[in-house]
Scaffold this motif. Structure first.
Motif, PDB file in Angstrom:
ATOM      1  N   UNK A  53       0.823  -1.217   0.000  1.00  0.00           N
ATOM      2  CA  UNK A  53       0.000   0.000   0.000  1.00  0.00           C
ATOM      3  C   UNK A  53       0.853   1.260   0.000  1.00  0.00           C
ATOM      4  N   UNK A  54       2.179   1.074   0.059  1.00  0.00           N
ATOM      5  CA  UNK A  54       3.078   2.225   0.121  1.00  0.00           C
ATOM      6  C   UNK A  54       3.236   2.915  -1.215  1.00  0.00           C
ATOM      7  N   UNK A  55       4.009   3.987  -1.211  1.00  0.00           N
ATOM      8  CA  UNK A  55       4.126   4.839  -2.398  1.00  0.00           C
ATOM      9  C   UNK A  55       5.411   4.559  -3.182  1.00  0.00           C
ATOM     10  N   UNK A  56       6.093   3.454  -2.826  1.00  0.00           N
ATOM     11  CA  UNK A  56       7.405   3.239  -3.429  1.00  0.00           C
ATOM     12  C   UNK A  56       7.488   1.960  -4.260  1.00  0.00           C
ATOM     13  N   UNK A  57       8.428   2.012  -5.210  1.00  0.00           N
ATOM     14  CA  UNK A  57       8.830   0.816  -5.952  1.00  0.00           C
ATOM     15  C   UNK A  57      10.139   0.318  -5.341  1.00  0.00           C
ATOM     16  N   UNK A  58      10.445  -0.922  -5.605  1.00  0.00           N
ATOM     17  CA  UNK A  58      11.722  -1.474  -5.149  1.00  0.00           C
ATOM     18  C   UNK A  58      12.544  -1.866  -6.371  1.00  0.00           C
ATOM     19  N   UNK A  59      13.775  -1.341  -6.446  1.00  0.00           N
ATOM     20  CA  UNK A  59      14.667  -1.731  -7.529  1.00  0.00           C
ATOM     21  C   UNK A  59      15.866  -2.433  -6.907  1.00  0.00           C
ATOM     22  N   UNK A  60      16.151  -3.658  -7.338  1.00  0.00           N
ATOM     23  CA  UNK A  60      17.409  -4.256  -6.895  1.00  0.00           C
ATOM     24  C   UNK A  60      18.313  -4.393  -8.110  1.00  0.00           C
ATOM     25  N   UNK A  61      19.618  -4.222  -7.861  1.00  0.00           N
ATOM     26  CA  UNK A  61      20.543  -4.152  -8.989  1.00  0.00           C
ATOM     27  C   UNK A  61      21.889  -4.731  -8.603  1.00  0.00           C
ATOM     28  N   UNK A  62      22.562  -5.257  -9.612  1.00  0.00           N
ATOM     29  CA  UNK A  62      23.916  -5.745  -9.366  1.00  0.00           C
ATOM     30  C   UNK A  62      24.706  -5.647 -10.667  1.00  0.00           C
ATOM     31  N   UNK A  63      26.010  -5.664 -10.560  1.00  0.00           N
ATOM     32  CA  UNK A  63      26.840  -5.578 -11.764  1.00  0.00           C
ATOM     33  C   UNK A  63      26.707  -6.856 -12.591  1.00  0.00           C
ATOM     34  N   UNK A  64      26.839  -6.713 -13.871  1.00  0.00           N
ATOM     35  CA  UNK A  64      26.875  -7.879 -14.750  1.00  0.00           C
ATOM     36  C   UNK A  64      25.500  -8.413 -15.095  1.00  0.00           C
ATOM     37  N   UNK A  65      25.482  -9.707 -15.365  1.00  0.00           N
ATOM     38  CA  UNK A  65      24.251 -10.352 -15.811  1.00  0.00           C
ATOM     39  C   UNK A  65      23.217 -10.400 -14.680  1.00  0.00           C
ATOM     40  N   UNK A  66      21.965 -10.218 -15.039  1.00  0.00           N
ATOM     41  CA  UNK A  66      20.929 -10.062 -14.030  1.00  0.00           C
ATOM     42  C   UNK A  66      20.604 -11.299 -13.214  1.00  0.00           C
ATOM     43  N   UNK A  67      21.137 -12.431 -13.635  1.00  0.00           N
ATOM     44  CA  UNK A  67      20.661 -13.647 -12.998  1.00  0.00           C
ATOM     45  C   UNK A  67      20.968 -13.698 -11.503  1.00  0.00           C
ATOM     46  N   UNK A  68      22.057 -13.053 -11.086  1.00  0.00           N
ATOM     47  CA  UNK A  68      22.379 -13.079  -9.656  1.00  0.00           C
ATOM     48  C   UNK A  68      21.288 -12.424  -8.838  1.00  0.00           C
ATOM     49  N   UNK A  69      20.643 -11.412  -9.434  1.00  0.00           N
ATOM     50  CA  UNK A  69      19.577 -10.739  -8.701  1.00  0.00           C
ATOM     51  C   UNK A  69      18.346 -11.626  -8.664  1.00  0.00           C
ATOM     52  N   UNK A  70      18.022 -12.181  -9.837  1.00  0.00           N
ATOM     53  CA  UNK A  70      16.823 -13.002  -9.935  1.00  0.00           C
ATOM     54  C   UNK A  70      16.926 -14.204  -8.999  1.00  0.00           C
TER      55      UNK A  70
END
Lengths: 127, 861
Positions: B314-331
């Motif tokens: 219900x909050x007003x924010x989005x969450x972005x997570x990020x890391x260097x290189x290929x995205x799979x580490x984040x996923x």
């Protein structure tokens, strides 16, 4: 104050699926049925403030359902929804005590307005 | 008076003496009447797409039945008029009607049999062939500033081939029946079907086509080329929460492309998917699985965006997570990542960030090869505020499109380009205490800016800063997520509609072009508010509730969140999906150009095409009755008496000429009662128009030089050099071979905007094609300013306006009348491109001058 209760009966599931969340947004408690047998069972247990029913259905049709409501819950109001071209049966429904009728397809706003008016009347009955 | 009686003197053209002309005209009138009725029906069906109506399947089947009757009736009339020249049209109608029947029963009807579609080959209306995920991707590809990795789809054709090749159609159908009947059967049925699919063989031609397509997007180099292989099931209507139930595979090597294909097919029948179908009453819909292949992107930084915070939706924010290189580490949560909290409201500022020490990264393009992050980057934020803002902006566009909070996999490459790799609905729990319960209180306190003004063209809630469209605005500067507010609904705004959070217009109808585009992109829209541009201020933050038809001041997060988290979206109901498919075969008009080679019965792709075709051919047949004006007059046509040296013959279909005119051969302009003809005439005869002689030329001589008509063949009307107007109370079809060019105006103008239209065609001239094209450009500019949709093809101008009120249409026809006069010799004068601007100014300047004629058509008409 107790929430106004609404019962919707239509054998096309889409009608209840669309109306339930909208009427809930208006603060009603809503139950949906797609066959008249289970709606009649529920009617035996409780009187809703407002009933919305289709006319053409298998088994006990909308007219039969209307008659049973009027017998059991004289204070409730009934809104009849009909396919176009069945105005004759809509008139019959009004004679048998339906409060209003709405032809399919209808705008959601129409049914919200009709329920609002029916609710007021149902309230007056119960006072 | 019966106007048709006037035609009793008419005799049919050569070879048809047996049919009285009056009878032919009656048929033509019937065609017009049925076309109007059919257009009303189509507009009615299209209006149902906005979500404001509740309709059932009986409504759909009844509408189709009525529509078919009208179209068949018209085909019959056309063949009557033309002595059976177009018998082929019956077959076309029958085959279209069969397809519609099949759609009504829930079967996906596919005409095209192509097996592989590269993204750029995915056309409008192919969602049933490539699946919604791929279809929507292909649409999103056109969004600015976001890149999507190249790819292709193995279409429904491949899927069906697969089932047929392995003899699975019957077996699966039988098993599914059991499953539809009994809930408990879901698990065992699912197992059985999945095993059958996985045990099957891919037909050799499909193997070849998939591998060839992969070869193409890898540019022939398989070393380092990895693909994702994902489901794109038919019938999901963009609701990716459904697709989340099916399997996807990342980093698939060339050698594994085919086995991944089978796994994705099998996942169509996994138990979660079958259970979902039961729950949503989707079993009557055919199940089919197109499969989407996409190239993996080499990224500098990559990650995931949640457009809502799952722990506080219900909050007003989005969450972005990020890391260097290929995205799979984040996923896959394999390594430390940075987390940014970013505001959903533009300009999407970062409110909080947690920067972790990022030791490991996946090197782009080398699957699985972990390497150490360079020391200077380890503790550095992997995203700049601008990058975070861009990611959120893109995510919110997708959220609005899918009407769900989204889980977006993104990446940014070395060149700073933002890629969206995948987007699916974010699963968030419903709020414990329904937001709906607080809404009443919240809304009571809000200031209402507009209430119940206009009509809802697309249901939904949208919020953002107001952006008022003006003619001079540079549309590329439209800030994504703004509320688009416009006086009119000119077609040029279509390009920014996908980026708007909501749309409000002062003038417009739910069946207008803008409403149609808004529905296509699911943008909440209220049209015809009358005063939105006046009441709302630029950059003012508003919330548009296109459900209750209210515009509030400020952004009401509770309303947006309620919509996003609690409300089932109407788009996913079976009836809505069926209607959408039906309309694709009914409503679009593809046959816009009567000169095109495909202007034939076989060229008709929709019911609308057929109606257009019938109308055009019937009119042509009627008009081909003679080359000499006297010929028409002898048969009941009237000559228009006026100051303008224009020999115009009017043929009244009924109600177009005042009864006071009796049977006299000459009628005066004030005896015209046809609304559209009056409007055109008012423009044509306005003093500034006709008095202005762009070049000194003997006008009489020009008018009489009918033999020099050049444009008529271009327009597909082999009409003679007679200025002919076929008119009715609210109809006009005017053919003017004026001088060296040719003008055709056709219009219906009555009280119902949805039945109103104007088409204006213009071609020809004495000069070379360059100058004629200049004139066409000038015409286009003027017409577009006035809200026409204009197509240019060399010197052929095709303009169209629809869905405007009687007054607006009359205004448009007045303009056309002026244009006809103004431009008649203009091509000679347009010596270079700058002249276009000059004459545009001149025309516009005149429009500003006081002019008595300007109102006459409205006052008396």
């Amino acid at each position: 104050m107790e929430k106004t209760t609404v019962c919707i009966l239509d054998d096309e599931p889409i009608v209840g699926d669309r109306l339930k969340p909208e009427l809930e947004d208006d603060g009603y408690r809503v139950e949906v049925f797609t066959d008249s047998a289970s709606a009649l069972d529920r009617l035996d247990q409780t009187c809703f403030d407002v009933f919305i029913t289709d006319l053409k259905m298998e088994g006990v049709d909308g007219m039969g359902f209307l008659e049973r409501i009027k017998e059991k819950c004289p204070g409730s109001e009934v809104i009849v929804i009909t396919g176009y071209g069945t105005l004759e049966s809509a008139r019959e429904a009004l004679i048998k005590g339906a409060y209003d009728f709405i032809t399919k397809p209808f705008r959601i706003g129409e049914i919200r307005a009709a329920v609002k008016k029916a609710k007021k009347r149902a309230r007056r009955h119960s006072e | 008076m019966q106007p048709l009686q006037l035609f009793k003197k008419f005799f049919g053209p050569k070879g048809r003496d047996q049919i009285p002309f009056a009878e032919l005209f009656k048929r033509f009138q019937d065609i017009l009447r049925k076309n109007t009725a059919a257009m009303e029906l189509i507009a009615d069906m299209d209006g149902k797409m906005g979500g404001d109506f509740v309709f059932d399947r009986k409504y759909l089947s009844d509408s189709i039945k009525k529509l078919k009757e009208l179209v068949v009736g018209n085909a019959y009339d056309l063949n009557f008029i033309t002595n059976n020249q177009f018998l082929a049209i019956y077959e076309v109608i029958e085959s279209l009607a069969n397809e519609l029947e099949a759609e009504l029963s829930g079967k996906v009807v596919v005409r095209e049999t192509r097996r592989i579609y590269h993204f750029h080959q995915i056309d409008e209306g192919t969602e049933d062939i490539v699946g919604y995920k791929a279809y929507n991707l292909s649409k999103m590809i056109h969004l600015p500033k976001i890149y999507f990795p190249d790819g292709f789809v193995a279409s429904i054709g491949c899927f069906r081939d697969y089932l047929a090749y392995n003899n699975l159609f019957e077996k699966i159908a039988t098993l599914l029946e059991a499953c539809e009947k009994e809930d408990k059967a879901v698990g065992s049925v699912s197992n059985a079907i999945c095993l059958m699919i996985l045990g099957g063989d891919i037909p050799p031609n499909i193997r070849r086509e998939i591998l060839n397509a992969a070869n193409k997007i890898c540019h022939g180099k398989f070393e380092g080329c990895y693909l994702s292989v994902r489901s794109s099931a038919v019938g999901e209507d963009g609701d990716l929460s459904f697709a989340g139930l099916h399997d996807s595979f990342l980093n698939v090597r060339y050698g594994e492309l085919l086995s991944a294909y089978k796994k994705v097919l099998a996942s169509l029948y996994n138990s979660a998917s079958l259970a979902y179908r039961r729950q949503m009453n989707l079993f009557p819909m055919e199940m089919a699985m197109p499969v989407l292949y996409q190239r993996m992107v080499p990224s500098r930084v990559a990650g995931v965006l949640y457009t809502l915070d799952p722990s506080n939706p219900e909050g007003a924010e989005c969450i972005v997570s990020a890391s260097w290189g290929l995205g799979r580490v984040v996923v896959e949560g394999q390594a430390a990542t940075d987390t940014f909290r970013v505001l959903r409201t533009p300009p999407h500022a970062i409110t909080d960030q947690k920067i972790s020490t990022k030791t490991w990264m996946l090197a782009p393009l080398k699957s699985g090869s972990a390497r150490k992050v360079p020391a200077e980057l380890r503790n550095k934020a992997s995203l700049s505020p601008q990058e975070a803002s861009r990611i959120v902006e893109a995510g919110l566009i997708l959220e609005r499109f899918f009407k769900k909070p989204m889980d977006v996999e993104w990446s940014i490459d070395d060149k700073g380009r933002l890629w969206v790799v995948q987007a699916r609905p974010l699963r968030v729990s419903r709020p414990k205490r329904p937001l709906r319960m607080e809404l009443d209180e919240v809304l009571k306190k809000q200031r209402i800016l507009l209430k119940e003004k206009g009509m809802i063209a697309y249901r939904g809630i949208g919020a953002g800063p107001v952006w008022i469209a003006a003619n001079s605005d540079d549309l590329t500067r439209f800030p994504a997520g703004s509320v688009l507010v416009s006086h009119f609904a000119p077609p040029r705004l279509a390009e920014i509609i996908p980026r708007a959070s909501a749309i409000l217009t002062d003038i417009g109808t739910t069946t207008g072009h803008m409403a149609t585009v808004a529905r296509e992109f699911k943008v909440p829209t209220i049209v015809g508010t009358g005063e939105a541009t006046r009441v709302l201020q630029p950059e003012q933050i508003v919330t548009v509730d296109a459900e209750r038809n209210i515009v509030y001041e400020d952004c009401i997060e509770q309303l947006l969140h309620h919509q996003l988290l609690e409300k089932p979206a109407f788009e996913f109901t079976l009836e809505f999906q069926v209607l959408r498919r039906l309309l694709k075969k009914i409503a679009p008009l593809y046959l816009t150009d009567p000169t095109a080679a495909n202007f034939t019965p076989k060229g008709c792709r929709t019911f609308h095409d057929i109606m257009r075709f019938v109308h055009e051919k019937a009119f042509q047949a009627l008009a081909q009755t003679g080359a000499d004006p006297r010929h028409f007059v002898r048969r009941g046509g009237r000559r228009l008496k006026s100051q303008i040296p224009l020999d115009l013959i009017l043929i009244d279909l009924g109600g177009g000429i005042a009864e006071t005119a009796g049977r006299q051969t000459y009628v005066s302009p004030d005896q015209i009662t046809s609304i559209p003809m009056r409007a055109i005439w008012a423009g044509l005869s306005s003093p500034h128009t006709w008095n202005l002689e762009p070049i000194p030329i003997d006008f009489k001589g020009l008018m009489s030089s009918v033999t020099r008509v050049q444009g008529s063949d271009l327009l597909g009307n082999s009409l003679p050099g007679v200025n002919l107007g076929v008119i009715g109370a609210d109809y006009v079809n005017l053919s003017l071979p004026l001088g060296y060019h040719f003008t055709v105006v056709e219009a219906a103008v009555g009280p119902k905007p949805e039945n109103n239209y104007i088409t204006f065609r213009f071609a020809g001239g004495v000069t070379d094609i360059t100058r004629r094209s200049r004139r066409a450009t000038l015409l286009m500019t003027i017409l577009e300013k006035d809200g026409f949709k204009v197509e240019l093809n060399g010197d052929l101008v095709n303009a169209r306006a629809i869905d405007l009120t009687k007054e607006q249409m009359s205004g448009n026809l007045y303009l056309i009348g002026r244009l006809i006069g103004f431009t008649r010799q203009l091509d000679i004068l347009l010596k270079n491109d700058t002249d276009i601007e000059r004459y545009l100014d001149k025309f516009m300047h005149q429009a500003g001058q006081p002019d008595d004629n300007q109102d006459s058509f409205n006052k008396e008409g």
